[in-house]
Design a protein around this motif. Structure first.
Motif, PDB file in Angstrom:
ATOM      1  N   MET A   1       1.186  -1.161   0.377  1.00 36.73           N
ATOM      2  CA  MET A   1       0.469   0.067  -0.128  1.00 36.73           C
ATOM      3  C   MET A   1       0.615   1.235   0.132  1.00 36.73           C
ATOM      4  O   MET A   1       0.833   2.160   0.541  1.00 36.73           O
ATOM      5  N   LEU A   2       1.570   1.259  -0.205  1.00 32.81           N
ATOM      6  CA  LEU A   2       2.330   2.423  -1.048  1.00 32.81           C
ATOM      7  C   LEU A   2       1.894   3.310  -1.647  1.00 32.81           C
ATOM      8  O   LEU A   2       1.462   3.413  -2.726  1.00 32.81           O
ATOM      9  N   ARG A   3       2.428   4.939  -0.683  1.00 31.08           N
ATOM     10  CA  ARG A   3       1.783   6.354  -0.843  1.00 31.08           C
ATOM     11  C   ARG A   3      -0.571   5.539  -0.871  1.00 31.08           C
ATOM     12  O   ARG A   3       0.079   6.410  -2.004  1.00 31.08           O
ATOM     13  N   SER A   4      -0.699   4.851  -0.379  1.00 32.28           N
ATOM     14  CA  SER A   4      -2.343   4.943  -0.511  1.00 32.28           C
ATOM     15  C   SER A   4      -3.074   5.809  -0.114  1.00 32.28           C
ATOM     16  O   SER A   4      -2.756   7.039   1.161  1.00 32.28           O
ATOM     17  N   ARG A   5      -3.668   6.806  -0.288  1.00 33.67           N
ATOM     18  CA  ARG A   5      -4.423   7.798  -0.204  1.00 33.67           C
ATOM     19  C   ARG A   5      -5.784   7.781   1.195  1.00 33.67           C
ATOM     20  O   ARG A   5      -5.708   8.555   1.709  1.00 33.67           O
ATOM     21  N   LEU A   6      -5.861   6.642   1.395  1.00 31.79           N
ATOM     22  CA  LEU A   6      -6.823   6.346   2.112  1.00 31.79           C
ATOM     23  C   LEU A   6      -6.053   6.086   3.119  1.00 31.79           C
ATOM     24  O   LEU A   6      -6.084   6.716   4.484  1.00 31.79           O
ATOM     25  N   LEU A   7      -4.993   5.634   3.658  1.00 29.77           N
ATOM     26  CA  LEU A   7      -4.373   5.861   4.574  1.00 29.77           C
ATOM     27  C   LEU A   7      -2.756   7.207   5.013  1.00 29.77           C
ATOM     28  O   LEU A   7      -3.448   7.599   6.510  1.00 29.77           O
ATOM     29  N   LEU A   8      -3.312   7.787   3.861  1.00 33.85           N
ATOM     30  CA  LEU A   8      -2.840   9.254   3.923  1.00 33.85           C
ATOM     31  C   LEU A   8      -4.166  10.047   4.756  1.00 33.85           C
ATOM     32  O   LEU A   8      -3.853  10.907   5.684  1.00 33.85           O
ATOM     33  N   GLY A   9      -4.907  10.240   3.622  1.00 30.73           N
ATOM     34  CA  GLY A   9      -6.199  10.691   4.763  1.00 30.73           C
ATOM     35  C   GLY A   9      -6.325  10.496   5.952  1.00 30.73           C
ATOM     36  O   GLY A   9      -6.642  11.568   6.412  1.00 30.73           O
ATOM     37  N   LEU A  10      -6.826   9.030   6.775  1.00 33.42           N
ATOM     38  CA  LEU A  10      -6.929   8.217   8.090  1.00 33.42           C
ATOM     39  C   LEU A  10      -5.780   8.854   8.915  1.00 33.42           C
ATOM     40  O   LEU A  10      -6.030   9.417   9.715  1.00 33.42           O
ATOM     41  N   SER A  11      -4.401   8.873   8.096  1.00 30.03           N
ATOM     42  CA  SER A  11      -3.713   9.776   8.973  1.00 30.03           C
ATOM     43  C   SER A  11      -3.623  10.771   9.374  1.00 30.03           C
ATOM     44  O   SER A  11      -3.591  11.746  10.526  1.00 30.03           O
ATOM     45  N   ALA A  12      -4.224  11.521   8.497  1.00 31.74           N
ATOM     46  CA  ALA A  12      -4.356  13.112   8.801  1.00 31.74           C
ATOM     47  C   ALA A  12      -5.591  13.524   9.094  1.00 31.74           C
ATOM     48  O   ALA A  12      -5.340  14.454  10.382  1.00 31.74           O
ATOM     49  N   VAL A  13      -6.654  12.624   9.871  1.00 33.99           N
ATOM     50  CA  VAL A  13      -8.006  12.563   9.934  1.00 33.99           C
ATOM     51  C   VAL A  13      -6.661  12.316  11.500  1.00 33.99           C
ATOM     52  O   VAL A  13      -7.526  13.248  12.528  1.00 33.99           O
ATOM     53  N   PHE A  14      -6.257  11.192  11.831  1.00 32.96           N
ATOM     54  CA  PHE A  14      -6.178  11.090  13.138  1.00 32.96           C
ATOM     55  C   PHE A  14      -4.640  12.376  13.481  1.00 32.96           C
ATOM     56  O   PHE A  14      -5.177  12.574  15.148  1.00 32.96           O
ATOM     57  N   ALA A  15      -4.191  13.094  13.168  1.00 32.63           N
ATOM     58  CA  ALA A  15      -3.919  14.326  13.061  1.00 32.63           C
ATOM     59  C   ALA A  15      -3.894  15.102  13.873  1.00 32.63           C
ATOM     60  O   ALA A  15      -4.003  15.859  14.367  1.00 32.63           O
ATOM     61  N   GLY A  16      -4.944  15.448  12.948  1.00 32.63           N
ATOM     62  CA  GLY A  16      -6.649  16.069  13.680  1.00 32.63           C
ATOM     63  C   GLY A  16      -7.084  16.211  14.712  1.00 32.63           C
ATOM     64  O   GLY A  16      -7.072  17.142  15.705  1.00 32.63           O
ATOM     65  N   ILE A  17      -7.210  14.858  15.191  1.00 34.30           N
ATOM     66  CA  ILE A  17      -7.386  14.494  16.359  1.00 34.30           C
ATOM     67  C   ILE A  17      -7.071  14.866  17.139  1.00 34.30           C
ATOM     68  O   ILE A  17      -6.676  15.811  18.589  1.00 34.30           O
ATOM     69  N   THR A  18      -5.294  14.116  17.146  1.00 35.06           N
ATOM     70  CA  THR A  18      -4.536  14.027  18.029  1.00 35.06           C
ATOM     71  C   THR A  18      -4.478  16.235  18.303  1.00 35.06           C
ATOM     72  O   THR A  18      -3.592  16.372  20.260  1.00 35.06           O
ATOM     73  N   VAL A  19      -4.013  16.956  17.590  1.00 40.59           N
ATOM     74  CA  VAL A  19      -4.152  18.264  17.859  1.00 40.59           C
ATOM     75  C   VAL A  19      -4.939  19.052  18.211  1.00 40.59           C
ATOM     76  O   VAL A  19      -4.537  19.256  19.476  1.00 40.59           O
ATOM     77  N   SER A  20      -6.063  18.097  17.561  1.00 37.79           N
ATOM     78  CA  SER A  20      -7.066  18.718  18.921  1.00 37.79           C
ATOM     79  C   SER A  20      -7.459  18.686  20.399  1.00 37.79           C
ATOM     80  O   SER A  20      -6.930  19.564  21.347  1.00 37.79           O
ATOM     81  N   LEU A  21      -6.722  17.737  20.766  1.00 33.67           N
ATOM     82  CA  LEU A  21      -6.697  17.141  22.235  1.00 33.67           C
ATOM     83  C   LEU A  21      -5.793  17.797  22.434  1.00 33.67           C
ATOM     84  O   LEU A  21      -6.195  18.097  23.739  1.00 33.67           O
ATOM     85  N   THR A  22      -4.333  17.607  21.689  1.00 36.10           N
ATOM     86  CA  THR A  22      -3.925  18.527  22.258  1.00 36.10           C
ATOM     87  C   THR A  22      -3.766  19.669  23.128  1.00 36.10           C
ATOM     88  O   THR A  22      -3.962  20.390  24.360  1.00 36.10           O
ATOM     89  N   ILE A  23      -4.372  20.217  22.380  1.00 32.89           N
ATOM     90  CA  ILE A  23      -4.799  22.169  22.240  1.00 32.89           C
ATOM     91  C   ILE A  23      -5.576  21.902  23.653  1.00 32.89           C
ATOM     92  O   ILE A  23      -5.570  22.447  24.331  1.00 32.89           O
ATOM     93  N   LEU A  24      -6.726  21.621  23.200  1.00 32.74           N
ATOM     94  CA  LEU A  24      -8.004  21.054  24.530  1.00 32.74           C
ATOM     95  C   LEU A  24      -7.043  20.915  25.320  1.00 32.74           C
ATOM     96  O   LEU A  24      -7.611  21.123  26.893  1.00 32.74           O
ATOM     97  N   GLY A  25      -6.461  19.856  25.639  1.00 33.80           N
ATOM     98  CA  GLY A  25      -5.794  19.653  26.509  1.00 33.80           C
ATOM     99  C   GLY A  25      -5.129  20.200  27.946  1.00 33.80           C
ATOM    100  O   GLY A  25      -4.774  21.005  28.699  1.00 33.80           O
ATOM    101  N   LEU A  26      -3.839  21.168  27.091  1.00 33.20           N
ATOM    102  CA  LEU A  26      -3.397  22.357  26.739  1.00 33.20           C
ATOM    103  C   LEU A  26      -3.935  23.387  27.858  1.00 33.20           C
ATOM    104  O   LEU A  26      -3.808  24.254  28.722  1.00 33.20           O
TER     105      LEU A  26
END
Length: 187
Positions: A1-26
């Motif tokens: 699955m080299l350079r899979s758009r689906l996995l990159l998209g999921l990665s971006a969504v999880f990155a957004g959730i991570t950043v949001s939770l980190t900012i809300l947590g701080l």
């Protein structure tokens, strides 16, 4: 699955959730940062897999793995070497593994060719299996039958003589299969 758009998209969504939770947590409650950690780990793994780096790492480690050892077991019964290897020692070890792997592949290739040679010798000039005329007779066909008629006749004969049926016959089943293979190879 080299350079899979689906996995990159999921990665971006999880990155957004991570950043949001980190900012809300701080900003509001540090407890939310604990929830951000698993999302961050998942983000890293998905990105690592989507960009193909995980596959490259697995292939690189598989190339250096000794086929005689178990998966992941270190040499020496669990003891790791404490001494650092020099660059030349590491290269020599890698090249000896490469030579060993090349010898193993050559032996396997020779075995494979020997088996294939035995199979070819067993069927020289149709010595194994029915003649073409006999094959058509076994299937109950004329010599000028088309491919569809051959396939239908084969299916009907196989249904009649299949060993799993109550009145099935294993030898007849094998004979029908050999006849069908002969007819197919003659076309």
């Amino acid at each position: 699955m080299l350079r899979s758009r689906l996995l990159l998209g999921l990665s971006a969504v999880f990155a957004g959730i991570t950043v949001s939770l980190t900012i809300l947590g701080l900003w509001y409650n540090l407890f939310l940062v604990i929830f951000a950690i698993p999302f961050g780990i998942t983000t890293a793994i998905l990105w690592y897999h989507a960009t193909g780096r995980l596959q490259k790492k697995v292939e690189r480690e598989a190339a250096y793995r000794d086929p005689n050892r178990g998966f992941g077991s270190p040499r020496g019964g669990g003891r790791r070497r404490t001494r650092q290897r020099t660059r030349g020692q590491s290269r020599a070890r890698t090249s000896s593994r490469a030579r060993e792997r090349a010898r193993w592949q050559a032996r396997e290739q020779a075995r494979w060719e020997a088996r294939e040679g035995d199979r070819r010798r067993a069927t020289v000039n149709g010595s194994s299996g029915p003649s073409p005329a006999e094959a058509y007779r076994i299937l109950g066909l004329d010599v000028d039958a088309d491919d569809e008629a051959v396939r239908e006749a084969y299916r009907e004969k196989v249904k009649d003589v299949h060993p799993d049926r109550a009145n099935g016959n294993e030898e007849a089943f094998k004979r029908v299969n050999r006849a069908y293979e002969r007819v197919r190879s003659d076309r």
